[in-house]
Design an enzyme around this catalytic site. Structure first.
Site, mmCIF file in Angstrom:
data_model
loop_
_atom_site.group_PDB
_atom_site.id
_atom_site.type_symbol
_atom_site.label_atom_id
_atom_site.label_comp_id
_atom_site.label_asym_id
_atom_site.label_seq_id
_atom_site.Cartn_x
_atom_site.Cartn_y
_atom_site.Cartn_z
ATOM 1 N N LYS A 53 11.900 -2.614 -7.296
ATOM 2 C CA LYS A 53 10.323 -2.341 -7.969
ATOM 3 C C LYS A 53 10.512 -2.599 -9.429
ATOM 4 O O LYS A 53 9.421 -3.225 -9.977
ATOM 5 C CB LYS A 53 10.088 -0.959 -7.230
ATOM 6 C CG LYS A 53 9.718 -1.031 -5.971
ATOM 7 C CD LYS A 53 9.384 0.299 -5.305
ATOM 8 C CE LYS A 53 9.304 0.099 -3.829
ATOM 9 N NZ LYS A 53 8.990 1.397 -3.193
ATOM 10 N N GLN A 97 9.089 7.732 -4.523
ATOM 11 C CA GLN A 97 9.880 6.854 -3.531
ATOM 12 C C GLN A 97 10.364 7.585 -2.187
ATOM 13 O O GLN A 97 10.678 8.725 -2.554
ATOM 14 C CB GLN A 97 11.202 6.380 -4.136
ATOM 15 C CG GLN A 97 12.114 5.440 -3.119
ATOM 16 C CD GLN A 97 11.583 4.199 -2.539
ATOM 17 O OE1 GLN A 97 10.814 3.544 -3.299
ATOM 18 N NE2 GLN A 97 11.522 4.135 -1.643
ATOM 19 N N ASP A 120 0.650 3.377 -4.000
ATOM 20 C CA ASP A 120 1.301 3.198 -2.499
ATOM 21 C C ASP A 120 0.119 3.142 -1.571
ATOM 22 O O ASP A 120 0.382 3.299 -0.419
ATOM 23 C CB ASP A 120 2.290 4.422 -2.348
ATOM 24 C CG ASP A 120 3.645 3.564 -2.165
ATOM 25 O OD1 ASP A 120 3.887 2.263 -2.178
ATOM 26 O OD2 ASP A 120 4.910 4.332 -2.125
#
Ligand code: NAP
Length: 287
Positions: A53, A97, A120
């Site tokens: 990422k 994460q 997200d």
């Protein structure tokens, strides 16, 4: 023989376009978008995802910062950090994460992220906005799947879609996006009976489970479009999809490979979401 939907190639094209956009911001002396990724613990798979990422952000010129915490970090420490990032005007995207260690309440952490920075798309308010067709940040994997389908000019309206998996991260938002494109959607999960028969009805079959070989040639309709989202490590130590590619590919019209399918698209969409969050925040602040 199916057309292979190479997500890595499409993701590279998307990132090239995003790089041009960032270059324009640089030329205009504008603030540069920034993503902060929080990693708690040392899960090897999470470390790989986080590195990928960050690399993707760097490759297009987006600023990215990794904040690391040890696996025994207390919940309040993480909440405090998120709150400080929420208040930091230089930060456009915050991503924690997953999974995070068990002593920390995942919902509490997700709920703490400012919805404008929730790249997200997991905050309940963003989930609700997606359901009610309001502008919002949408989870990256479903966005990537829709971009892949769009890239082949596939007509979704009126098609029968089957989505296997009902998580907030993948299954449910994919369902919402397919519904918005006028597909007729069936959702399958671990309690579904007759998975084979249901899948066989699908013009569009999306497998998001994480069970190697779940989808065989007996699950697919001829000429279907098959998207393989699942990833699981096999006994051979390699990553595998949910779909038995070799036996399904000859029957269908379109299929994603694993790897180089949905995975790279997810990362490209994270970069895109960070830029979207940036533009929305800049517009709100009147910049
Ligand atoms: P998840 O939260 O574990 O959800 C898995 C879903 O699969 C659940 O809804 C579960 O049903 C369902 N399921 C489990 N066994 C099943 C079975 N035998 N038949 C039918 N459905 C079954 O996982 P997730 O976060 O949605 O991710 C799904 C997969 O995609 C994982 O392998 C993940 O690693 C992968 N993934 C890949 C990417 C990428 O970029 N390539 C991104 C995100 C996720 P219940 O709801 O009944 O438990």
């Amino acid at each position: 023989m199916a057309q292979i939907l190479w997500g890595n190639e499409l993701a590279n094209q998307i990132k090239e376009d995003l790089k041009l956009e960032i270059n324009t911001l640089v030329s205009a002396n504008k603030r540069i978008p920034k993503l902060v990724v929080i990693l708690v613990g040392e899960d090897p798979a999470s470390m790989v995802y986080v590195t990928n990422k960050q690399k993707a952000c760097q490759s297009v010129g987006i600023l990215s910062e990794l904040v690391r915490f040890s696996k025994d970090t207390k919940e309040e420490v993480l909440l405090e950090k998120i709150q400080s990032l929420n208040l930091d005007d230089t930060v456009d995207g915050i991503l924690v994460q997953m999974p995070i260690p068990k002593q920390i309440d995942t919902d509490l952490i997700i709920n703490m992220i400012n919805i404008e920075k929730d790249v997200d798309g997991l905050h309940p308010l963003n989930i609700g906005k997606l359901q009610s067709k309001k502008p919002c940040l949408i989870p990256c994997t479903p966005l990537g799947i829709m971009e892949l389908i769009r890239s082949i000019n596939y007509q979704i309206t009126g098609k029968t879609a089957v989505v296997i998996g009902r998580s907030n991260l993948v299954g449910l938002p994919v369902v919402q996006l397919l519904l918005q494109e006028n597909a007729t959607v069936t959702i399958c999960h671990s309690h579904t009976r007759n998975l084979e028969d249901i899948c066989k009805q699908a013009d569009i079959l999306i497998a998001a489970v994480g069970k190697q070989g779940l989808i065989t040639k007996n699950h697919v309709k001829e000429h279907a479009l098959v998207i393989d989202v699942g990833t699981s490590r096999g006994e051979d130590g390699k990553l595998h999809g949910d779909v038995l590619f070799d036996e399904v590919e000859p029957l269908v019209d379109y299929i994603t490979p694993m790897p180089k399918g949905v995975g790279p698209m997810t990362i490209a969409m994270l970069v895109k979401n960070t830029l979207k969050a940036y533009y929305q925040r800049e517009a709100k602040n009147g910049v």
